[in-house]
Write a protein that holds these residues in place. Structure first.
Motif, PDB file in Angstrom:
ATOM      1  N   THR A  76      19.992 -15.599  94.502  1.00 17.66           N
ATOM      2  CA  THR A  76      20.916 -14.549  94.063  1.00 17.66           C
ATOM      3  C   THR A  76      21.929 -15.106  93.067  1.00 17.66           C
ATOM      4  O   THR A  76      22.261 -14.448  92.070  1.00 17.66           O
ATOM      5  CB  THR A  76      21.652 -13.942  95.269  1.00 17.66           C
ATOM      6  OG1 THR A  76      20.695 -13.433  96.200  1.00 17.66           O
ATOM      7  CG2 THR A  76      22.580 -12.810  94.841  1.00 17.66           C
ATOM      8  N   TYR A 135      20.273 -15.404  89.827  1.00 14.75           N
ATOM      9  CA  TYR A 135      20.147 -14.067  89.224  1.00 14.75           C
ATOM     10  C   TYR A 135      21.461 -13.652  88.567  1.00 14.75           C
ATOM     11  O   TYR A 135      21.467 -13.136  87.438  1.00 14.75           O
ATOM     12  CB  TYR A 135      19.734 -13.067  90.299  1.00 14.75           C
ATOM     13  CG  TYR A 135      19.714 -11.633  89.837  1.00 14.75           C
ATOM     14  CD1 TYR A 135      18.806 -11.207  88.860  1.00 14.75           C
ATOM     15  CD2 TYR A 135      20.599 -10.699  90.374  1.00 14.75           C
ATOM     16  CE1 TYR A 135      18.786  -9.880  88.443  1.00 14.75           C
ATOM     17  CE2 TYR A 135      20.581  -9.373  89.956  1.00 14.75           C
ATOM     18  CZ  TYR A 135      19.673  -8.980  89.001  1.00 14.75           C
ATOM     19  OH  TYR A 135      19.659  -7.672  88.571  1.00 14.75           O
ATOM     20  N   TYR A 136      22.583 -13.874  89.242  1.00  9.82           N
ATOM     21  CA  TYR A 136      23.887 -13.546  88.667  1.00  9.82           C
ATOM     22  C   TYR A 136      24.137 -14.351  87.394  1.00  9.82           C
ATOM     23  O   TYR A 136      24.731 -13.835  86.434  1.00  9.82           O
ATOM     24  CB  TYR A 136      25.000 -13.817  89.673  1.00  9.82           C
ATOM     25  CG  TYR A 136      25.010 -12.909  90.883  1.00  9.82           C
ATOM     26  CD1 TYR A 136      24.340 -11.687  90.885  1.00  9.82           C
ATOM     27  CD2 TYR A 136      25.695 -13.273  92.047  1.00  9.82           C
ATOM     28  CE1 TYR A 136      24.347 -10.866  91.992  1.00  9.82           C
ATOM     29  CE2 TYR A 136      25.709 -12.447  93.164  1.00  9.82           C
ATOM     30  CZ  TYR A 136      25.027 -11.246  93.133  1.00  9.82           C
ATOM     31  OH  TYR A 136      25.039 -10.432  94.236  1.00  9.82           O
ATOM     32  N   ARG A 158      21.801 -15.444  85.319  1.00 14.70           N
ATOM     33  CA  ARG A 158      20.951 -14.871  84.264  1.00 14.70           C
ATOM     34  C   ARG A 158      21.524 -13.561  83.736  1.00 14.70           C
ATOM     35  O   ARG A 158      21.421 -13.258  82.540  1.00 14.70           O
ATOM     36  CB  ARG A 158      19.532 -14.630  84.796  1.00 14.70           C
ATOM     37  CG  ARG A 158      18.736 -15.880  85.076  1.00 14.70           C
ATOM     38  CD  ARG A 158      17.252 -15.555  85.242  1.00 14.70           C
ATOM     39  NE  ARG A 158      17.001 -14.602  86.307  1.00 14.70           N
ATOM     40  CZ  ARG A 158      16.795 -14.931  87.583  1.00 14.70           C
ATOM     41  NH1 ARG A 158      16.831 -16.212  87.952  1.00 14.70           N
ATOM     42  NH2 ARG A 158      16.551 -14.002  88.495  1.00 14.70           N
ATOM     43  N   GLU A 159      22.131 -12.789  84.638  1.00 13.01           N
ATOM     44  CA  GLU A 159      22.676 -11.493  84.237  1.00 13.01           C
ATOM     45  C   GLU A 159      24.061 -11.601  83.601  1.00 13.01           C
ATOM     46  O   GLU A 159      24.624 -10.600  83.162  1.00 13.01           O
ATOM     47  CB  GLU A 159      22.753 -10.563  85.456  1.00 13.01           C
ATOM     48  CG  GLU A 159      21.402 -10.115  85.980  1.00 13.01           C
ATOM     49  CD  GLU A 159      20.666  -9.238  84.990  1.00 13.01           C
ATOM     50  OE1 GLU A 159      21.321  -8.447  84.288  1.00 13.01           O
ATOM     51  OE2 GLU A 159      19.422  -9.341  84.921  1.00 13.01           O
ATOM     52  N   GLY A 160      24.615 -12.799  83.572  1.00 14.14           N
ATOM     53  CA  GLY A 160      25.921 -12.996  82.960  1.00 14.14           C
ATOM     54  C   GLY A 160      27.092 -12.589  83.827  1.00 14.14           C
ATOM     55  O   GLY A 160      28.217 -12.467  83.331  1.00 14.14           O
ATOM     56  N   LEU A 161      26.855 -12.377  85.117  1.00 16.18           N
ATOM     57  CA  LEU A 161      27.947 -12.026  86.025  1.00 16.18           C
ATOM     58  C   LEU A 161      28.736 -13.255  86.464  1.00 16.18           C
ATOM     59  O   LEU A 161      29.903 -13.148  86.830  1.00 16.18           O
ATOM     60  CB  LEU A 161      27.400 -11.314  87.273  1.00 16.18           C
ATOM     61  CG  LEU A 161      26.535 -10.072  87.038  1.00 16.18           C
ATOM     62  CD1 LEU A 161      26.127  -9.459  88.372  1.00 16.18           C
ATOM     63  CD2 LEU A 161      27.269  -9.051  86.188  1.00 16.18           C
ATOM     64  N   SER A 219      26.631  -0.737  90.004  1.00 18.72           N
ATOM     65  CA  SER A 219      25.359  -1.282  89.545  1.00 18.72           C
ATOM     66  C   SER A 219      25.605  -2.631  88.862  1.00 18.72           C
ATOM     67  O   SER A 219      26.752  -2.995  88.569  1.00 18.72           O
ATOM     68  CB  SER A 219      24.703  -0.321  88.553  1.00 18.72           C
ATOM     69  OG  SER A 219      25.493  -0.231  87.356  1.00 18.72           O
ATOM     70  N   ILE A 220      24.518  -3.349  88.614  1.00 17.18           N
ATOM     71  CA  ILE A 220      24.636  -4.624  87.891  1.00 17.18           C
ATOM     72  C   ILE A 220      25.253  -4.391  86.518  1.00 17.18           C
ATOM     73  O   ILE A 220      26.155  -5.122  86.088  1.00 17.18           O
ATOM     74  CB  ILE A 220      23.267  -5.307  87.752  1.00 17.18           C
ATOM     75  CG1 ILE A 220      22.766  -5.799  89.114  1.00 17.18           C
ATOM     76  CG2 ILE A 220      23.334  -6.471  86.762  1.00 17.18           C
ATOM     77  CD1 ILE A 220      23.567  -6.940  89.707  1.00 17.18           C
ATOM     78  N   ALA A 221      24.783  -3.356  85.825  1.00 11.48           N
ATOM     79  CA  ALA A 221      25.297  -3.074  84.478  1.00 11.48           C
ATOM     80  C   ALA A 221      26.783  -2.716  84.520  1.00 11.48           C
ATOM     81  O   ALA A 221      27.566  -3.195  83.689  1.00 11.48           O
ATOM     82  CB  ALA A 221      24.500  -1.948  83.841  1.00 11.48           C
ATOM     83  N   THR A 245      28.926  -3.536  86.851  1.00  9.95           N
ATOM     84  CA  THR A 245      29.666  -4.740  87.245  1.00  9.95           C
ATOM     85  C   THR A 245      29.870  -5.658  86.050  1.00  9.95           C
ATOM     86  O   THR A 245      30.957  -6.214  85.857  1.00  9.95           O
ATOM     87  CB  THR A 245      28.905  -5.481  88.362  1.00  9.95           C
ATOM     88  OG1 THR A 245      28.822  -4.643  89.519  1.00  9.95           O
ATOM     89  CG2 THR A 245      29.612  -6.776  88.741  1.00  9.95           C
ATOM     90  N   ARG A 246      28.839  -5.813  85.232  1.00  9.24           N
ATOM     91  CA  ARG A 246      28.958  -6.654  84.043  1.00  9.24           C
ATOM     92  C   ARG A 246      30.023  -6.094  83.103  1.00  9.24           C
ATOM     93  O   ARG A 246      30.836  -6.842  82.544  1.00  9.24           O
ATOM     94  CB  ARG A 246      27.621  -6.747  83.314  1.00  9.24           C
ATOM     95  CG  ARG A 246      27.640  -7.735  82.143  1.00  9.24           C
ATOM     96  CD  ARG A 246      26.365  -7.680  81.315  1.00  9.24           C
ATOM     97  NE  ARG A 246      25.190  -7.943  82.122  1.00  9.24           N
ATOM     98  CZ  ARG A 246      24.272  -7.017  82.430  1.00  9.24           C
ATOM     99  NH1 ARG A 246      24.429  -5.766  82.004  1.00  9.24           N
ATOM    100  NH2 ARG A 246      23.216  -7.324  83.142  1.00  9.24           N
TER     101      ARG A 246
END
Length: 212
Positions: A16, A19-20, A22-25, A60-62, A64-65
């Motif tokens: 996880t 994943y964060y 990679r997603e830039g979080l 959502s992930i988006a 949150t980003r």
């Protein structure tokens, strides 16, 4: 600390965390070799913030980003950051169908905003959300409950003033911005939980004795 230690300290599984990343979080760690990185207390704090937005705030992930990008932006004002957090929390509304009923609901929302002297942008997502809620009350034959609208507005205004004042007392700009975001996101969940408890209490007092 390495990613395994970061996982142990935060309770977030390593996949996880990756994943964060990679997603830039989550900000990258400091590379110590091509395949190894070191993470610090800032990553621990950031992970807790990410989990709060995702798990408690239900973003959502988006979304949150977007919220985290506003927190990281050095030139963002507190008002701008709050607006971004509110937009992330406000569910999308259907396209305006131009119906007379919707227009009437929008006018009611606008009157409430004007009567209370609130400074709200014309395109505020919350304004449109309010209009849609009013419309739903009418569609379901529950328009009589809208007599409570001013009570809701008064309670919301008192709470908002207190929230902004509490966050504004923080001396550290980074903490101030983070508090504004978390206060908005977690505050929604907090209000819901407290309202459920108060409703249970009010129902017990009003109806339980009569039913026994």
């Amino acid at each position: 600390m390495r990613i395994g230690a970061l996982s142990t300290r935060t309770g977030v599984p390593v996949p996880t965390i990756k994943y964060y990343l990679r997603e830039g979080l989550l900000h990258p760690g400091e590379l110590t070799s091509p395949n190894q990185a070191q993470y610090g207390d800032g990553h621990v704090r950031r992970l807790k913030l990410v989990r709060a937005l995702l798990d408690v705030g239900k973003l959502s992930i988006a979304a949150t980003r977007t919220v985290l990008d506003s927190v990281d932006a050095p030139d963002s004002s507190l008002h701008e950051v709050l607006g971004i957090a509110q937009q992330a929390l406000t569910p999308p509304v259907p396209a305006d169908d131009g119906s007379a009923d919707l227009r009437e609901a929008q006018q009611l929302a606008d009157r409430l905003i004007a009567d209370r002297g609130w400074q709200v942008e014309p395109g505020s997502p919350a304004r449109e959300s309010l209009a849609r809620i009013v419309l739903t009350y009418h569609d379901l034959g529950q328009a009589d409950l809208l007599v409570l609208l001013d009570d809701y507005a008064a309670a919301a205004e008192r709470l908002a003033v207190a929230e902004v004042a509490a966050v504004g007392r923080r001396p550290d700009p980074d903490s101030l911005v983070e508090g504004a975001v978390l206060g908005t996101v977690l505050g929604d969940a907090l209000i819901t939980a407290l309202r459920r408890l108060a409703q249970e209490n009010a129902s017990a007092r009003a109806f339980a004795a009569a039913d026994s």
